[in-house]
Design a protein around this motif. Structure first.
Motif, PDB file in Angstrom:
ATOM      1  N   PHE A 284      18.271   0.103  13.428  1.00  0.00           N
ATOM      2  CA  PHE A 284      17.033  -0.032  13.134  1.00  0.00           C
ATOM      3  C   PHE A 284      16.361  -1.096  13.647  1.00  0.00           C
ATOM      4  O   PHE A 284      17.138  -2.272  13.547  1.00  0.00           O
ATOM      5  N   ASP A 285      15.234  -1.096  14.239  1.00  0.00           N
ATOM      6  CA  ASP A 285      14.559  -2.418  14.670  1.00  0.00           C
ATOM      7  C   ASP A 285      13.621  -2.756  13.442  1.00  0.00           C
ATOM      8  O   ASP A 285      13.433  -2.170  12.484  1.00  0.00           O
ATOM      9  N   GLN A 286      12.791  -4.061  13.855  1.00  0.00           N
ATOM     10  CA  GLN A 286      12.177  -4.492  12.670  1.00  0.00           C
ATOM     11  C   GLN A 286      11.071  -3.911  12.470  1.00  0.00           C
ATOM     12  O   GLN A 286      10.351  -3.848  11.070  1.00  0.00           O
ATOM     13  N   ALA A 287      10.440  -2.644  12.986  1.00  0.00           N
ATOM     14  CA  ALA A 287       9.571  -1.491  12.802  1.00  0.00           C
ATOM     15  C   ALA A 287      10.133  -0.524  11.935  1.00  0.00           C
ATOM     16  O   ALA A 287       9.284   0.498  11.440  1.00  0.00           O
ATOM     17  N   GLY A 288      11.243  -0.547  11.896  1.00  0.00           N
ATOM     18  CA  GLY A 288      11.910   0.677  11.182  1.00  0.00           C
ATOM     19  C   GLY A 288      12.441   1.809  12.125  1.00  0.00           C
ATOM     20  O   GLY A 288      12.713   2.992  11.457  1.00  0.00           O
TER      21      GLY A 288
ATOM     22  N   GLN B 170      23.394   4.773   7.264  1.00  0.00           N
ATOM     23  CA  GLN B 170      22.689   3.466   7.380  1.00  0.00           C
ATOM     24  C   GLN B 170      21.385   3.447   6.392  1.00  0.00           C
ATOM     25  O   GLN B 170      20.633   4.209   6.732  1.00  0.00           O
ATOM     26  N   PRO B 171      21.302   2.408   5.662  1.00  0.00           N
ATOM     27  CA  PRO B 171      19.777   2.270   4.896  1.00  0.00           C
ATOM     28  C   PRO B 171      18.802   1.593   5.984  1.00  0.00           C
ATOM     29  O   PRO B 171      19.116   0.806   6.642  1.00  0.00           O
ATOM     30  N   ASN B 172      17.579   2.121   5.819  1.00  0.00           N
ATOM     31  CA  ASN B 172      16.611   1.707   6.823  1.00  0.00           C
ATOM     32  C   ASN B 172      15.801   0.468   6.004  1.00  0.00           C
ATOM     33  O   ASN B 172      15.211   0.798   4.995  1.00  0.00           O
ATOM     34  N   PRO B 173      16.017  -0.796   6.594  1.00  0.00           N
ATOM     35  CA  PRO B 173      15.439  -1.811   5.695  1.00  0.00           C
ATOM     36  C   PRO B 173      13.835  -1.739   5.600  1.00  0.00           C
ATOM     37  O   PRO B 173      13.103  -2.574   4.754  1.00  0.00           O
ATOM     38  N   VAL B 174      13.354  -1.081   6.446  1.00  0.00           N
ATOM     39  CA  VAL B 174      11.658  -0.910   6.337  1.00  0.00           C
ATOM     40  C   VAL B 174      11.250   0.360   5.500  1.00  0.00           C
ATOM     41  O   VAL B 174      10.175  -0.049   4.592  1.00  0.00           O
TER      42      VAL B 174
END
Length: 670
Positions: A568-572, A479-483
């Protein structure tokens, strides 16, 4: 929803990988009991040789433990600070990046979902729940194929959720999609002790229970749990007889043609769908994983070893009794039509799902995507097999915001790569190094000598064997981490790895607990062909000197084993769900959070645990107070049956376990 925690006897032995023998039988066809399919001569020890640590020295030093001591500089916490031993509760800790107090590990015989203080949980949808207005309610003792084709499928895995999309009518409507990976014939019907006992009608029910379920969901208000909507406009069941289109360079290949489909461009069904990913244009990607077990290969010739390399060596599960296409002797190419990444448009229930040959064929855990610096789409994938590989696909064309028709073509053409990880030695106290993406197909041209593009894509494992990638410990979710933009890959376990086969990227022999690897693409560009990597989690009991939690004090972390799905959550922050802890730590499988930055970096805490026999799948982190989880195969331990029920999850009075998607949420003062 709550239920009393009951401690039940286990009627099982666990395979070396941690799962019960019943799960191994039905989920993957006892893959860990079979010979390792990858017999290529790719080196295991290149990393250690580069670090000046020879294979001979490791073996002379005394085997597994000595090899690890020679490689790592990580240290065990002091005896006073050491975490509890396996099988005993760990310190749950206090506080977290999410604002909850982590729970202690749950004994493996507990029939309950356990969530943190202040949280509750409820089922969103369960196996058999009716999807359409005229679909009959689930009746365990009166199942029919027609009903199952219109009811939620069995054994949810990957979960995708959207809110506020077309037709959602505000913040309290949404759309839920989830895989139905496999069935357990012994738990679905009374009096069945193996697949051989199934009647033809029961076989039809089993076929219908595989695939993908899509349903609209709703909630009363922001503090209420989500619940499926019967009769939702976008509700859909995709099953073993649903038509799929085939696209990409291998579409129409002679190796994909069958008597029912002489064009090689249209396939019925999708099988053993495990993890997946959401595209930037809102479609649903699903990976066909252990498809090999459904095909009867007895008597089928295999002069080039193609069937064996894909584990297609068994007598199947009897499906050829009702579908000739599942006999390799009768239809030798049908098996080549599975093992792909499929794409579904959940917003359009009339759309035809697509199998994308450009992404290669292997035991796909899933595919997750990110945009490259120049706007193309990169898809990261793991081949869930001992000693198999990590892959990346990069689209030929670029993403166009708002141009859905164009974006739906992006996975049809592009370049395919496989990963080589090189170690830099253990002097820096970490397992880390550099790596490269080795090309398999570039600009529509095969990069593998002796293989055409079609052959690379249809027999990707065999093609990859030729170019020297790194053999990994069952690479699952990638998975790529969006943060932070980095890539995280779960290596679930590999008990078959010997001391002579360890390397810096796979540093443990007999690796029953697994690890998580972080990859950083050069320049932060997902289109780059080189990267650096480091292991951020070596799973197990914290008191074990082999474990590592991204540098955090191991006296304050939870034990964990067999990382499978990640999110991942919004904080990464990294979230990890597990598959196999009952057999490795004597704990129920669970969901964890591990911050990747800040003062709590590496502080792994357990958020919830699932009931006896179940696996934690498909986590979706909706926000600081809200998590969706698929609870797969509850009560699946050897000896369990409808007459000897081990779990009654989700405790709806049915008397039988029903795999479900659940919603864990904060009570907000209730």
């Amino acid at each position: 929803m709550t239920a009393p925690a009951r401690l039940l006897p286990l009627f099982t032995r666990s395979h070396e990988g941690g799962r019960s023998s019943m799960t191994c039988q039905y989920r993957c066809g006892n893959a860990c009991d079979m010979d390792v399919p990858n017999t290529s001569d790719n080196e295991y020890f290149g990393d250690l040789v580069a670090a000046g640590f020879s294979r001979r020295a490791a073996l002379r030093a005394g085997g597994v433990g000595a090899a690890l001591v020679g490689l790592t500089a990580w240290s065990m916490p002091s005896a006073a600070a050491a975490a509890p031993a396996a099988g005993t509760p760990g310190s749950p800790g206090t506080g977290s990046a999410l604002g909850f107090t982590g729970i202690a590990p749950t004994p493996a015989t507990t029939d309950a979902v356990v969530v943190p203080e202040g949280f509750a949980w409820a089922p969103v949808i369960s196996w058999g729940d009716p999807l359409f207005a005229d679909t009959p309610a689930f009746d365990f003792d009166h199942q029919t194929p027609a009903a199952q084709r219109e009811q939620a499928g069995y054994n949810a895995d990957y979960v995708q959720f959207s809110q506020g999309g077309a037709g959602d009518n505000g913040a309290h409507r949404g759309l839920l999609s989830f895989n139905n990976e496999y069935t357990n014939d012994e738990l679905m019907f009374r009096g069945v002790r193996s697949s051989a006992d199934l009647s033809d009608e029961q076989l039809e029910i089993v076929l219908a229970a595989h695939g993908i379920t899509i349903t609209e969901v709703a909630r009363r208000d922001a503090s209420s749990p989500w619940r499926w909507v019967q009769g939702g406009r976008r509700n859909r069941r995709i099953h073993t007889d649903t038509p799929f289109a085939v696209d990409g360079p291998a579409a129409g290949s002679p190796h994909l043609r069958t008597s029912a489909d002489p064009t090689g461009t249209r396939v019925l069904g999708t099988l053993n769908n495990c993890a997946g990913g959401e595209t930037p244009w809102g479609t649903y990607l699903s990976g066909e994983e252990n498809f090999n077990q459904y095909f009867r290969a007895t008597g089928a010739p295999d002069p080039e070893g193609r069937l064996r390399r894909y584990g297609i060596t068994s007598g199947g599960r009897g499906w050829e009794r009702v579908r000739d296409r599942f006999s390799v002797v009768d239809e030798p190419n049908e098996v080549n039509r599975f093992g792909w990444i499929v794409e579904v448009d959940p917003e359009d229930p009339t759309s035809t799902p697509v199998k994308h040959t450009a992404l290669g064929r292997f035991k796909h855990e899933g595919a997750t995507v990110a945009l490259t610096a120049d706007g193309r789409v990169a898809a990261y994938m793991g081949d869930d097999e001992r000693f198999d590989y990590l892959y990346k696909f990069v689209s030929a064309n670029t993403y166009r915001e708002g141009d859905r028709a164009h974006n739906l073509t992006l996975l049809s053409e592009g370049d395919l790569y496989v990963a080589k990880l090189n170690g830099d030695g253990a002097a820096d106290g970490e397992y880390d190094g550099g790596g490269e993406w080795i090309p398999l197909v570039v600009d529509g041209v095969s990069q593998v000598p002796g293989y055409t593009v079609e052959e690379v894509l249809i027999w990707t494992r065999l093609a990859a064997d030729k170019v020297g990638p790194t053999k990994m410990d069952r690479p699952e979710d990638v998975q790529p981490n969006p943060v932070n933009g980095r890539i995280y890959a779960a290596m679930t376990n590999n008990t078959a790895r010997t001391p002579a086969q360890i390397d810096e990227a796979n540093p443990r022999a007999a690796n029953k607990h697994g690890h998580v690897t972080e990859l950083t693409e050069t320049g932060g560009d997902h289109g780059a062909l080189t990267f650096t990597w480091r292991i951020v989690l070596v799973a197990g009991v914290p008191s074990d000197p082999q474990t590592y939690f991204n540098g955090y004090d191991k006296s304050e972390v939870s034990p964990i084993s067999c990382p499978d799905n990640i999110a991942f959550d919004q904080a990464g922050n990294l979230w990890i769900s597990t598959d196999g802890m009952p057999g490795t730590l004597n704990h129920c499988d669970a969901l964890y959070i591990m911050p990747l930055e800040g003062v709590e970096k590496g502080r792994l805490q357990q958020f919830l645990s699932v009931p006896v026999g179940a696996e934690t799948c498909g986590p979706v982190i909706l926000g600081p107070d809200s998590v969706l989880v698929a609870v797969q195969h509850p009560g699946e331990v050897s000896g369990a049956s409808p007459e000897n029920v081990v779990s009654q999850f989700p405790y709806r009075g049915d008397g039988q376990p029903r795999p479900s998607v659940i919603h864990a949420y904060r009570r907000h003062g209730r």
